[in-house]
Structures are given as structure tokens and as C-alpha cells.
Design an enzyme around this catalytic site. Structure first.
Site, PDB file in Angstrom:
ATOM      1  N   CYS A  65       5.843  -0.174 -12.401  1.00  0.00           N
ATOM      2  CA  CYS A  65       5.292  -1.789 -12.276  1.00  0.00           C
ATOM      3  C   CYS A  65       3.645  -0.940 -12.157  1.00  0.00           C
ATOM      4  CB  CYS A  65       5.288  -2.567 -11.688  1.00  0.00           C
ATOM      5  SG  CYS A  65       4.785  -2.776  -9.192  1.00  0.00           S
ATOM      6  N   HIS A  98      18.515  13.149   1.585  1.00  0.00           N
ATOM      7  CA  HIS A  98      18.679  12.569   2.706  1.00  0.00           C
ATOM      8  C   HIS A  98      18.566  11.186   2.786  1.00  0.00           C
ATOM      9  CE1 HIS A  98      16.440  16.528   4.135  1.00  0.00           C
ATOM     10  NE2 HIS A  98      16.948  16.204   4.098  1.00  0.00           N
TER      11      HIS A  98
HETATM   12  C1  RB5 Z   1       0.485  -6.370 -12.019  1.00  0.00           C
HETATM   13  O1  RB5 Z   1      -0.755  -6.592 -12.148  1.00  0.00           O
HETATM   14  C2  RB5 Z   1       0.580  -5.350 -10.685  1.00  0.00           C
HETATM   15  O2  RB5 Z   1      -0.259  -6.906  -9.419  1.00  0.00           O
HETATM   16  C3  RB5 Z   1       2.093  -5.317 -10.851  1.00  0.00           C
HETATM   17  O3  RB5 Z   1       2.366  -4.631 -12.006  1.00  0.00           O
HETATM   18  C4  RB5 Z   1       2.437  -4.328  -8.969  1.00  0.00           C
HETATM   19  O4  RB5 Z   1       1.593  -2.602  -9.444  1.00  0.00           O
HETATM   20  C5  RB5 Z   1       2.981  -4.722  -7.980  1.00  0.00           C
HETATM   21  O5  RB5 Z   1       2.713  -3.995  -6.993  1.00  0.00           O
END
Ligand code: RB5
Length: 150
Positions: A65, A98
């Protein structure tokens, strides 16, 4: 080894680059989405990866993400998932050796693509040591999951 990789919109570009990279290394790869940069919710891709591991379709997962944090938090809510946010290669192998981590989390907005490639290479090559002290600690983690930590 068969693996699954998935992202939200914040990790989509890296996922697109990393799927062929991982395939070229000889791993069988499931692309668990997302498939475009439309805004999406990170718990959804975390659930896709977690379910594939829990159902034993794959051995390991990779989640991307923006920061790597959201997918890591969400994935760790699933029983049987041990996910780690790794932005360095030491953590990428030690978390497997680990802690028996089975899901690697990366933030597309945090590290460059070459480091992401090295981290993934390191993570996929690492194996749990099965050493007594690590098994003892892992069993305590599993006890927490079962709500019977003394
Ligand atoms: C998306 O904008 C972002 O919040 C998501 O990809 C992530 O970083 C959340 O932890």
C-alpha cells in the site's frame, strides 16, 4: 514456492512491476489485485492475501500500500497470518528466520523499486530456523491468537 501479491491503489504501480520480477525468479505468482488505480480500501487486498494463505493456496504473500502500514495491520488480524513491514533486507530475512512471517508488507511511497526487489528476493529465499527459542516465542504468539496467554 507459490505466492500471492496484492495491493491497494497506493501500491498498484509497484505490484505491476513486481509480478513479472517475481515470476522471472521462478516463483508461481497469483495477482490478487487491485487491477487499476481507482481508490480502494487496503483491508480488502489484505483479506485476499490472508485467505489464500489460510486456505493453503499459497505459502507466502506480499502486500503493498502507500506506507505498508495499513495492509500490515489488517493482515495481522487474520488467524494464522504473521505479516511484517520490511523496508530493509535485514528485517526481510530475519522476520522469516525468527518470527515465521508469512506476509511481507511494503510501502510504495516509502522505498524505491530496486530496494523493494531486493527485499522481496531476500524474503522469499528465507526459511524459518525451527530453533527452540524461536519456536517457543512463536508458540507464545499463537497462544495470544488463541486468547490463552498466561
Ligand atoms: C491510501 O492513500 C493509503 O492510505 C494506503 O495506501 C496506505 O498507505 C495505508 O496505510
Amino acid at each position: 514456492m507459490k505466492i500471492i501479491i496484492a495491493s491497494d491503489h497506493g501500491g498498484f504501480q509497484y505490484k505491476q512491476l513486481l509480478v513479472p520480477f517475481i515470476q522471472e525468479k521462478g516463483y508461481e505468482v497469483i495477482d490478487g489485485g487491485v487491477f487499476n488505480e481507482q481508490p480502494s480500501d487496503y483491508p480488502d487486498c489484505a483479506a485476499v492475501v490472508a485467505k489464500a494463505i489460510i486456505d493453503k493456496e499459497v505459502e507466502r504473500g506480499i502486500l503493498i500500500c502507500g506506507s505498508g502500514v495499513g495492509v500490515c495491520v489488517a493482515a495481522n488480524k487474520f488467524r494464522g497470518i504473521r505479516s511484517g513491514l520490511c523496508h530493509d533486507t535485514y528485517s526481510a530475512h530475519q522476520c522469516v528466520e525468527h518470527d515465521d512471517v508469512n506476509v511481507l508488507c511494503i510501502g510504495q511511497r516509502v522505498i524505491g523499486i530496486e530496494l523493494a526487489r531486493e527485499i522481496i528476493t531476500t524474503f522469499l529465499a528465507a526459511r524459518f530456523t525451527n530453533e527452540e527459542r524461536h519456536l517457543r516465542r512463536l508458540n507464545k504468539v499463537l497462544a495470544i491468537e488463541d486468547n490463552n496467554m498466561k
